[in-house]
Design a protein around this motif. Structure first.
Motif, PDB file in Angstrom:
ATOM      1  N   PHE A  62       0.859  -1.183   0.000  1.00  0.00           N
ATOM      2  CA  PHE A  62       0.000   0.000   0.000  1.00  0.00           C
ATOM      3  C   PHE A  62       0.894   1.232   0.000  1.00  0.00           C
ATOM      4  N   TYR A  63       0.750   2.109   0.975  1.00  0.00           N
ATOM      5  CA  TYR A  63       1.494   3.365   0.934  1.00  0.00           C
ATOM      6  C   TYR A  63       2.960   3.231   1.330  1.00  0.00           C
ATOM      7  N   GLY A  64       3.363   2.037   1.746  1.00  0.00           N
ATOM      8  CA  GLY A  64       4.771   1.817   2.007  1.00  0.00           C
ATOM      9  C   GLY A  64       5.590   1.640   0.748  1.00  0.00           C
ATOM     10  N   GLY A  65       4.928   1.563  -0.408  1.00  0.00           N
ATOM     11  CA  GLY A  65       5.675   1.391  -1.643  1.00  0.00           C
ATOM     12  C   GLY A  65       4.815   1.264  -2.875  1.00  0.00           C
ATOM     13  N   ARG A  66       4.050   0.180  -2.964  1.00  0.00           N
ATOM     14  CA  ARG A  66       3.417  -0.168  -4.238  1.00  0.00           C
ATOM     15  C   ARG A  66       2.425   0.883  -4.751  1.00  0.00           C
ATOM     16  N   PHE A  67       1.597   1.447  -3.880  1.00  0.00           N
ATOM     17  CA  PHE A  67       0.640   2.454  -4.343  1.00  0.00           C
ATOM     18  C   PHE A  67       1.364   3.605  -5.026  1.00  0.00           C
ATOM     19  N   VAL A  68       2.451   4.056  -4.421  1.00  0.00           N
ATOM     20  CA  VAL A  68       3.222   5.168  -4.974  1.00  0.00           C
ATOM     21  C   VAL A  68       3.890   4.756  -6.278  1.00  0.00           C
ATOM     22  N   ILE A  69       4.492   3.581  -6.302  1.00  0.00           N
ATOM     23  CA  ILE A  69       5.195   3.099  -7.493  1.00  0.00           C
ATOM     24  C   ILE A  69       4.241   2.986  -8.678  1.00  0.00           C
ATOM     25  N   TYR A  70       3.084   2.385  -8.465  1.00  0.00           N
ATOM     26  CA  TYR A  70       2.136   2.217  -9.565  1.00  0.00           C
ATOM     27  C   TYR A  70       1.701   3.568 -10.135  1.00  0.00           C
ATOM     28  N   GLY A  71       1.591   4.566  -9.288  1.00  0.00           N
ATOM     29  CA  GLY A  71       1.209   5.892  -9.756  1.00  0.00           C
ATOM     30  C   GLY A  71       2.190   6.485 -10.741  1.00  0.00           C
ATOM     31  N   ASP A  72       3.445   6.093 -10.641  1.00  0.00           N
ATOM     32  CA  ASP A  72       4.449   6.578 -11.593  1.00  0.00           C
ATOM     33  C   ASP A  72       4.600   5.685 -12.806  1.00  0.00           C
ATOM     34  N   ILE A  73       4.621   4.373 -12.608  1.00  0.00           N
ATOM     35  CA  ILE A  73       4.927   3.507 -13.745  1.00  0.00           C
ATOM     36  C   ILE A  73       3.748   3.382 -14.714  1.00  0.00           C
ATOM     37  N   VAL A 103      -3.236  -5.760  -8.838  1.00  0.00           N
ATOM     38  CA  VAL A 103      -4.675  -5.549  -8.682  1.00  0.00           C
ATOM     39  C   VAL A 103      -5.196  -6.210  -7.415  1.00  0.00           C
ATOM     40  N   GLN A 104      -4.772  -7.424  -7.136  1.00  0.00           N
ATOM     41  CA  GLN A 104      -5.240  -8.127  -5.951  1.00  0.00           C
ATOM     42  C   GLN A 104      -4.647  -7.561  -4.662  1.00  0.00           C
ATOM     43  N   ASN A 105      -3.341  -7.347  -4.665  1.00  0.00           N
ATOM     44  CA  ASN A 105      -2.668  -6.975  -3.409  1.00  0.00           C
ATOM     45  C   ASN A 105      -2.971  -5.554  -2.971  1.00  0.00           C
ATOM     46  N   LEU A 106      -3.087  -4.622  -3.901  1.00  0.00           N
ATOM     47  CA  LEU A 106      -3.421  -3.254  -3.506  1.00  0.00           C
ATOM     48  C   LEU A 106      -4.845  -3.193  -2.964  1.00  0.00           C
ATOM     49  N   TRP A 107      -5.758  -3.874  -3.631  1.00  0.00           N
ATOM     50  CA  TRP A 107      -7.149  -3.929  -3.148  1.00  0.00           C
ATOM     51  C   TRP A 107      -7.195  -4.505  -1.727  1.00  0.00           C
TER      52      TRP A 107
END
Length: 492
Positions: A62-73, A103-107
């Motif tokens: 979530f906000y520890g990494g993946r949410f931010v990363i997906y927003g850029d890539i 899709v699964q893990n962020l949800w």
């Protein structure tokens, strides 16, 4: 500060322990190792419950990494180097499926955070308020509401049509506002985008009313919610809703009318003199809200979730990461108005020579276990949010908007100063503000938000095609785990 981080580490580790053995991610995740009956029985246990919400928010998925990363890539400024589905090659390629890792893990991570917030709010109403007293209980519940509101906003950015498409009438996400405490509580239909935004704003308005103006230390002022955190986030929310007048109202609460811009109340937010300081000293007054990371076991983002791992080159190429995503040579780094003397270009590192040369983004510098704080919102964003909202509302080359743009640009590029004469039309000033956002927040996850809130086409990059707002894949499908559990859910 040490006390806060230690508590986050302890409860983050506990969350990870229970999550790993719980297959139904819509059921409650135990908050601590104590029983439900005694979870709110003492002040320390109540505080522990609260801090566990921040631990959930800063999870690597979530906000520890993946949410931010997906927003850029998802945007046009990075090139995928590994074709690894685990690290988001399908997100980059704009072809993620219902069962995709992202899709699964962020949800699941977002709804786990929401459910923990709901359980906390329910528990405070039942017994916690009596234990800690009404005043402290109000502050604690306000923190939980801010975390819940931010989580719902985050879900909308990937799984729902932008507000501008139908003025919020399109399907949003399931709006769960009570803690799930047993089986058979997963079935709930999607609320509309507008209904979810209404709840987000209610949570943030409630939070602003009850949160403290500040804490005693810089650490908590950066890593825990206070009044200005709620206000700053509302400027982002209202921009996403294209409610520019409301964005101005919120920003004016924490931005002075003239330069040098600073917050007149609460935490004394202002820009730092050097952009590099923001990413080496994580506790400056520019960092309104960040996710803290430490080397304590369980208190870092976890394998393949870390910002530096994604954006920094490998050790062999002079970096600290995995070399997952290089900078697109045709992206924002090719922008001619981004001068070579701009301090933000010092975050660019080049490896190789000639045809094999690649550029990398090194805004995040710490090696494994990757303890860079993850920015959620900075004061620079509030300034540019206000600038954009002013121009879109007035449809003029607004003088304050130019000054706000200058504040961010001049901080890193002292040779560039805009005047009203620099912009022939309001649209040209808007273009300059949007370019500045790409430069200033590169690697901070805002590009996806900016593209979809304006219904803009996601540009092509490398082998990934462009994706227009009308095309399938512009937003993500609903997680397959939710579709399997929730009989009332509909897919995108």
């Amino acid at each position: 500060m040490k006390k806060t981080i230690i508590n986050l580490a302890i409860f983050g580790a506990i969350v990870g322990t229970f999550t790993s053995c719980n297959r139904d991610l819509l059921t409650p995740i135990p908050q601590t190792s104590v029983s439900d009956a005694s979870a709110f029985s003492t002040s320390s246990r109540v505080q522990g419950q609260l801090l566990s919400l921040y631990a959930a928010l800063k999870a690597g998925n979530f906000y520890g990494g993946r949410f931010v990363i997906y927003g850029d890539i998802r945007g046009e400024n990075f090139i995928n180097e590994t074709s690894n589905l685990v690290t988001g090659s399908d997100v980059w390629g704009m072809n993620a499926t219902n069962s995709a890792t992202a899709v699964q893990n962020l949800w699941s991570a977002a709804y786990a955070t929401i459910n923990k917030s709901n359980i906390f709010i329910d528990g405070m109403a039942a017994t916690g308020s009596t234990v800690v007293g009404a005043d402290l209980a109000g502050k604690y519940v306000a923190e939980a509401k801010l975390i819940r509101g931010l989580s719902y906003y985050s879900l909308l950015q990937y799984y729902a049509r932008p507000y501008a498409d139908g003025n919020g009438a399109k399907p949003g996400v399931p709006l769960r506002l009570k803690g799930i405490i047993g089986a058979g509580e997963s079935n709930i239909a999607r609320s509309t985008v507008a209904e979810v935004y209404t709840q987000i704003l209610k949570d943030l308005n409630d939070a602003e009313a009850s949160l403290p103006s500040s804490y005693t230390g810089a650490g908590e002022n950066t890593t825990r919610a206070h009044k200005n955190t709620a206000i700053a986030l509302k400027t982002r929310i209202y921009l996403s809703m294209q409610n520019y007048g409301a964005a101005i109202t919120e920003a004016n609460k924490i931005v002075s009318a003239t330069a040098p811009f600073a917050a007149p109340t609460g935490v004394a937010h202002r820009l730092q003199a050097d952009i590099a300081t923001v990413f080496t000293n994580y506790l400056t007054t520019e960092s309104i809200f960040s996710m803290p990371m430490t080397s304590t076991a369980g208190d870092s983002p976890g394998t393949q979730n870390q910002l530096a791992f994604y954006f920094s080159p490998t050790v062999a190429n002079g970096g600290v990461g995995g070399g997952e995503y290089s900078l697109n040579p045709k992206g924002i780094i090719a922008e001619p108005t981004w001068k070579d003397t701009d301090k933000r270009r010092l975050f660019i590192k080049t490896s190789g020579t000639g045809a094999t040369a690649k550029s990398w983004w090194t805004k995040y510098k710490t090696a494994s276990p990757y303890t860079d704080y993850v920015p959620v919102i900075r004061y620079a964003e509030v300034l540019l949010n206000l600038a954009e909202a002013k121009v879109r509302t007035t449809n003029t080359v607004d003088a304050q908007a130019v000054a706000l743009l200058n504040a961010v640009r001049n901080r890193s590029d002292a040779a560039t100063t805009y005047t009203a004469a620099s912009f022939a039309t309001p649209a040209s000033l808007i273009s300059a503000i949007m370019l500045e956002r790409q430069i200033e927040f590169l690697g901070e996850g805002l590009r996806n938000n900016d593209l979809i809130r304006l219904l803009e086409t996601v540009p092509a990059k490398g082998t990934a095609p462009a994706k227009a707002a009308t095309e399938s894949g512009y937003i993500w499908p609903i997680s397959s785990s939710e579709l399997a559990l929730n009989a009332l859910i509909t897919d995108n």
